[in-house]
Design a protein around this motif. Sequence first.
Motif, mmCIF file in Angstrom:
data_model
loop_
_atom_site.group_PDB
_atom_site.id
_atom_site.type_symbol
_atom_site.label_atom_id
_atom_site.label_comp_id
_atom_site.label_asym_id
_atom_site.label_seq_id
_atom_site.Cartn_x
_atom_site.Cartn_y
_atom_site.Cartn_z
ATOM 1 N N MET A 161 5.419 -1.871 10.141
ATOM 2 C CA MET A 161 6.646 -2.157 10.876
ATOM 3 C C MET A 161 6.322 -2.629 12.295
ATOM 4 S SD MET A 161 9.825 0.454 11.768
ATOM 5 C CE MET A 161 9.827 1.181 10.133
ATOM 6 N N GLY A 162 5.376 -1.954 12.941
ATOM 7 C CA GLY A 162 4.981 -2.362 14.282
ATOM 8 C C GLY A 162 4.315 -3.731 14.305
ATOM 9 N N MET A 163 3.498 -4.022 13.299
ATOM 10 C CA MET A 163 2.842 -5.324 13.245
ATOM 11 C C MET A 163 3.858 -6.445 13.046
ATOM 12 S SD MET A 163 -0.358 -4.599 13.698
ATOM 13 C CE MET A 163 -1.311 -5.993 13.120
ATOM 14 N N PHE A 164 4.889 -6.191 12.243
ATOM 15 C CA PHE A 164 5.905 -7.219 12.040
ATOM 16 C C PHE A 164 6.728 -7.426 13.310
ATOM 17 C CE2 PHE A 164 9.820 -9.026 10.078
ATOM 18 C CZ PHE A 164 9.218 -10.100 9.432
ATOM 19 N N LEU A 165 7.008 -6.340 14.033
ATOM 20 C CA LEU A 165 7.695 -6.479 15.322
ATOM 21 C C LEU A 165 6.835 -7.284 16.295
ATOM 22 C CD1 LEU A 165 9.985 -5.828 17.259
ATOM 23 C CD2 LEU A 165 8.941 -3.593 17.683
ATOM 24 N N ALA A 193 10.988 -1.576 6.088
ATOM 25 C CA ALA A 193 10.160 -1.672 7.290
ATOM 26 C C ALA A 193 10.373 -3.001 8.011
ATOM 27 C CB ALA A 193 8.684 -1.485 6.932
ATOM 28 N N GLY A 194 10.426 -4.108 7.259
ATOM 29 C CA GLY A 194 10.652 -5.405 7.885
ATOM 30 C C GLY A 194 12.019 -5.498 8.524
ATOM 31 N N ALA A 195 13.055 -5.000 7.814
ATOM 32 C CA ALA A 195 14.412 -5.052 8.358
ATOM 33 C C ALA A 195 14.522 -4.214 9.624
ATOM 34 C CB ALA A 195 15.414 -4.572 7.304
ATOM 35 N N LEU A 222 4.020 -10.580 3.262
ATOM 36 C CA LEU A 222 3.495 -11.936 3.335
ATOM 37 C C LEU A 222 4.610 -12.976 3.381
ATOM 38 C CD1 LEU A 222 1.080 -13.826 3.345
ATOM 39 C CD2 LEU A 222 1.071 -13.744 0.846
ATOM 40 N N ILE A 223 5.594 -12.864 2.498
ATOM 41 C CA ILE A 223 6.680 -13.852 2.472
ATOM 42 C C ILE A 223 7.557 -13.749 3.719
ATOM 43 C CG2 ILE A 223 8.722 -14.616 1.198
ATOM 44 C CD1 ILE A 223 7.291 -13.897 -1.370
ATOM 45 N N PRO A 224 7.986 -12.553 4.164
ATOM 46 C CA PRO A 224 8.729 -12.490 5.434
ATOM 47 C C PRO A 224 7.935 -13.058 6.612
ATOM 48 C CG PRO A 224 9.002 -10.448 4.220
ATOM 49 C CD PRO A 224 7.973 -11.244 3.489
ATOM 50 N N ALA A 225 6.618 -12.801 6.660
ATOM 51 C CA ALA A 225 5.813 -13.359 7.751
ATOM 52 C C ALA A 225 5.793 -14.874 7.679
ATOM 53 C CB ALA A 225 4.386 -12.803 7.689
ATOM 54 N N ALA A 226 5.683 -15.418 6.459
ATOM 55 C CA ALA A 226 5.706 -16.875 6.312
ATOM 56 C C ALA A 226 7.043 -17.449 6.758
ATOM 57 C CB ALA A 226 5.429 -17.245 4.854
ATOM 58 N N ALA A 227 8.142 -16.722 6.498
ATOM 59 C CA ALA A 227 9.463 -17.188 6.932
ATOM 60 C C ALA A 227 9.557 -17.237 8.453
ATOM 61 C CB ALA A 227 10.547 -16.271 6.361
ATOM 62 N N VAL A 258 -0.580 -12.637 10.883
ATOM 63 C CA VAL A 258 -0.155 -12.881 9.506
ATOM 64 C C VAL A 258 -1.178 -12.304 8.534
ATOM 65 C CG1 VAL A 258 0.352 -14.654 7.788
ATOM 66 C CG2 VAL A 258 1.200 -14.915 10.127
ATOM 67 N N PHE A 259 -2.457 -12.497 8.828
ATOM 68 C CA PHE A 259 -3.505 -11.907 7.993
ATOM 69 C C PHE A 259 -3.367 -10.394 7.920
ATOM 70 C CE2 PHE A 259 -7.372 -9.442 8.918
ATOM 71 C CZ PHE A 259 -7.897 -9.355 7.639
ATOM 72 N N ALA A 260 -3.180 -9.758 9.082
ATOM 73 C CA ALA A 260 -3.105 -8.298 9.111
ATOM 74 C C ALA A 260 -1.917 -7.787 8.299
ATOM 75 C CB ALA A 260 -3.007 -7.814 10.557
ATOM 76 N N LEU A 261 -0.771 -8.436 8.413
ATOM 77 C CA LEU A 261 0.399 -8.018 7.647
ATOM 78 C C LEU A 261 0.152 -8.151 6.154
ATOM 79 C CD1 LEU A 261 3.226 -9.487 9.881
ATOM 80 C CD2 LEU A 261 3.039 -7.093 9.171
#
Length: 653
Positions: A263-267, A441-443, A304-309, A293-296
């Motif tokens: 969650m922190g990495m995506f933030l 976590a992403g939301a 992976l898909i949310p990071a790509a978005a 992106v690699f770490a997520l």
Amino acid sequence: MNIPALLDVLTGLAAVLLALFGCAGIGDPLLGPVLAPGGARNRLGLAAAIGISVFLALCGVMELFSVASPAAGGAFLAVGCLLWVRRHAVPALRRRAPFPAGPGSPLAALSAAKPPVSPTVSPAAWAVLLAAALACLLLVANSAHWHFGNRDDAQGYLVLYTRIVELGAMGADPFLYRRFEAGLGGGTYLYLLHAWPMGIEGIRVMDIGLGLFLLAALMAPGLWEAQEADRRRGWPAAIGATALLLAVAFAPGVNMTPEIIAMGMFLALLRLAVRLAEGTGGWRRAPLLGLLVFALACVKTTFLIPAAAVVGVTYLVLLLRERSARNLVEPIAAALFCLALMAPWMLVSFRAVGTAFFPVLGIGKLSPAEVAGFASPSDFLKSSVRIGLIMALPLWMGLRSLRRGLPAPALAAALLPFACTAVFILLQAKYTVAGYRYGYAGACAVFLFYLTAWLREPGGRAERRVVAPLLLAVGLNVSVYFIVAPGYAADTFHGGFLYRALVGVPPDQTEEALRDRREALRRMQAAVPAGAPLLVRVDLPYVLDFRRNTILAMDWPGLIGPGQGPPAIDSPTNWRAYLRASGVRFLAYSYGDRAGTAASGMEQQLARSESLWQRTLLSRTLGVQAVLAVLQETEAILHDDGVRCVIDLGPPG
């Protein structure tokens, strides 16, 4: 008084702080191309996220060559802390400054997060802030001495962690489904991110504690800005701290996969993406983007898909603003850098199961059941509504920005909520089990990002009338889910030191009971010749001596195996022939408790499940355990203590 548990709490809290600043020390030098010199308050959280990403990249190399160890995490953090001291503390001492507060200093960022005290501060706001901060600290303390009673952990993830500690790598156990079902599988390595050796009981703090502190460091700069222009007398910090507490405390996790760090990495990725969209493209910024992106993807394939978005929206905005080659070079360079970092992980996976990255690059020898079918309409609707409630505030802010008109650099921040919501809800259709858990976590990361942004705005009474119900809806959604589905929402509490002290400990999970089980399992292993491979279907396989024997663990039996995979038909004859052909002679089985999976409970789950994946897991487990029960009667027994036994399948031929 449980002195060992209290010591774990103290050392766990110290380990989390050292991990945060150690990772920041590694990541801070890399932030130069992104953050301006005056951005000291922004650096701690992003620097720590970049440092964690660098650690995962190094772990891929260690996994490939089987040279990982707990000392690697300590050495990494020691180097990071030394770099921080060299960059910030030493220059400050030379200037005779009492604290290192220069541009980019993590300590400056931490001190910047401290709200100013003024006569206009609301006592109620400070009471809420202190209560939330205390609750967060207790949550971290609770996780610093943990008892793992979940079969996901005991039979899967703790086996992987023990392999790293004792053998130097997670390895390629051909029977361990979770090793490769998890994709690249780097999440387990994050539990090595401590400055000194920690027992199994102490490692849970590295997700809950480090993840919470990482989120706080990423939110702190925005909350500080809100406090500086405070029109609500201290409420921005109180609201932000409360939202952080709810997001972490009620995260719907069911095992030790690092949900909070993810969650922190995506933030961090959201913050970086918005900052990149405000600038101009160029290859020098690509490594930072590729790292995150690699770490997520390494920690949780579901990101992976949310990071790509997020990346796609960022560069779409850059290209709309300026159609130049550099705005094309940067994402391409980031993608290539990301793939290069994934290469060691993918090579290990490909050698073992025939796919470099499950399920992104194929399923290899793994069962297709996990990616087959779609969620039932009822599950999809419930999960989508829950995710939608969390995303309501970001969506409202994005829509408001688009209606008001905004400068081109801010367009990415307005579009990201729509892209993320669409991806999160579309993915719910493929999550046939616990979809809300995978999107949560992403939301929540998106919610915390936009909540912080909203708190920085002055905000009139009309806007507060809109936002207050949205915040209440999120809080009720998270906490009510904890009440109605505790099995999917309480893993940040259950098993912890404080929780067990207040609620009590089940008789079979006391320190004495666990010690007796460990000793019984070691006696069972002693019946097997040293050096011989031992296939285990037992309750606590991670307590075995992985150096004495080659331990092969079946977490979800029948789904994965060497060669062409396990027999399609679960019969004693088929399994005996398959195991002997695979070089397995000795087989350990906890028949007293069916390796922690009672047949009656699994049969009930099987009868009511609508997920092909879950039905496959349960049916194959029941089938294989029935085979083991027959082999226990027909084959030679080397050891039997009334609960677990060792079966000798005999020599080849």
